[in-house]
Design an enzyme around this catalytic site. Structure first.
Site, PDB file in Angstrom:
ATOM      1  N   ASN A  92       0.724  -1.257   0.023  1.00  0.00           N
ATOM      2  CA  ASN A  92       0.009   0.107   0.075  1.00  0.00           C
ATOM      3  C   ASN A  92       0.861   1.171  -0.074  1.00  0.00           C
ATOM      4  OD1 ASN A  92      -3.229  -0.445   0.370  1.00  0.00           O
ATOM      5  ND2 ASN A  92      -2.136  -1.968   1.336  1.00  0.00           N
ATOM      6  N   TYR A 140       6.142  -0.130   8.507  1.00  0.00           N
ATOM      7  CA  TYR A 140       5.740   1.240   8.363  1.00  0.00           C
ATOM      8  C   TYR A 140       6.621   2.308   7.959  1.00  0.00           C
ATOM      9  CZ  TYR A 140       3.782   6.188   9.241  1.00  0.00           C
ATOM     10  OH  TYR A 140       3.545   7.481   8.829  1.00  0.00           O
ATOM     11  N   THR A 202      -3.457   2.165  29.410  1.00  0.00           N
ATOM     12  CA  THR A 202      -2.358   1.469  29.678  1.00  0.00           C
ATOM     13  C   THR A 202      -1.244   2.128  29.266  1.00  0.00           C
ATOM     14  OG1 THR A 202      -3.041  -0.738  29.528  1.00  0.00           O
ATOM     15  CG2 THR A 202      -0.855  -0.794  29.252  1.00  0.00           C
ATOM     16  N   ARG A 278       6.689  -1.814  24.052  1.00  0.00           N
ATOM     17  CA  ARG A 278       6.557  -2.495  22.689  1.00  0.00           C
ATOM     18  C   ARG A 278       7.638  -2.131  22.033  1.00  0.00           C
ATOM     19  NH1 ARG A 278       1.096   0.693  21.234  1.00  0.00           N
ATOM     20  NH2 ARG A 278       2.599   2.868  21.643  1.00  0.00           N
TER      21      ARG A 278
END
Length: 320
Positions: A92, A140, A202, A278
């Protein structure tokens, strides 16, 4: 001036479209509505529901309309999601983006403003400028950088400005358009969700190398970003060039600071917990915007965290 906008039904693209039309410019939008919404599109804009890789339909548009500039926004933008679906992001953001921009160039639309991201810099512990080493750490950001490099290979034939956005937030002053309230892929949207729907929030890690242990981001209001697009278009209208500009205010706020400020806007404070870090999270992301200011004399109007958060909250409440 006449503008072609890809992804003009999305958050930033629609805000830029409204900004341009408010100032008397002509806007045409192409969007497949995968992530965008018809309600975001200005009534005075011409809209074509097509995929940016559909060259047959694009060429038909070029037969009936002429443009001075193209703003290329259309892309998938969820950094965390890209880790799960890297091929989708490559297809994309790079492959379809390349097809679209090549089609523009072949139709003599060579004044290009490309919507890129500060995520191409990767992890940093200081402000970044445009000459810093690039180290994208997610599919990304790699897909966005790959399209930057495609444009660089075309630099002899085009006039192009690449805008590397830092964290875009806030909403159009008249609340005509804004971010997708259903997909929680950024801090401020998740805070809106927690604050309005009384859900637990969170914080993803509090052991980063920052003063309070939480990541720091440079937040820029979407309308200040819209102004940058018009200023940079005027720049390449006057002179052929190929430039890269950081789009941010030059200072940042931590997740803890944002949470505290957001809570000051609410009657019922957000309950939160500390979660795991993360892998794709960048520690510090702050722009050095001096190059942008030098070339365009840009002066931000909405460099106020309280206003950024209030306008985000207002848009969320209107559209849930």
């Amino acid at each position: 001036m006449r503008f072609l906008i890809s992804g003009g039904a999305g958050y930033i693209g629609s805000t830029v479209a409204h900004y341009l039309i408010d100032r008397g410019h002509e806007v045409t939008i192409v969007d497949n509505l995968l992530n965008g919404f018809r309600r975001n599109i200005p009534k005075k804009a011409t809209f074509f529901k097509i995929d940016i890789s559909d060259t047959k339909k694009l060429n038909n548009i070029f037969l009936i309309k002429k443009f001075d500039f193209v703003f290329h926004f259309a892309a998938l933008i969820n950094n965390e999601e890209s880790l799960k679906y890297p091929k989708r992001y490559f297809k994309n953001n790079y492959e379809k983006g390349k097809i679209f921009l090549q089609c523009c160039i072949e139709n003599n639309l060579t004044n290009i403003i490309y919507s890129s991201t500060a995520a191409v810099y990767g992890n940093r512990l200081k402000k970044v400028d445009e000459n810093d080493l690039l180290n994208p750490i997610s599919p990304y950001s790699r897909s966005k950088l790959k399209l930057e490099n495609f444009l660089k290979k075309k630099k002899k034939h085009i006039s192009c400005i690449i805008l590397r956005y830092f964290n875009v937030a806030g909403a159009d002053q008249k609340l005509r358009c804004g971010f997708n309230v259903k997909k929680g892929y950024n801090l401020i949207l998740n805070l809106c969700l927690a604050g309005v729907k009384n859900k637990k929030f969170t914080i993803n890690g509090n052991n980063y190398k920052t003063k309070d242990g939480t990541p720091i981001r440079d937040y820029i209001h979407v309308e200040d970003l819209a102004k940058i697009h018009l200023l940079t278009a005027s720049l390449i209208q006057k002179k052929k060039m190929f430039k890269v500009f950081n789009c941010g205010y030059g200072h940042g706020f931590s997740v803890n600071q944002i949470l505290k400020k957001f809570n000051s806007l609410l009657k019922n404070k957000i309950d939160f917990k500390i979660g795991k870090r993360r892998n794709s999270d960048i520690v510090i992301s702050i722009a050095n915007p001096n190059k942008l200011i030098k070339y365009t004399n840009w002066r931000p109007k909405f460099d106020n965290l309280n206003y950024i958060l209030k306008s985000s909250l207002s848009w969320y409440r209107k559209n849930i």
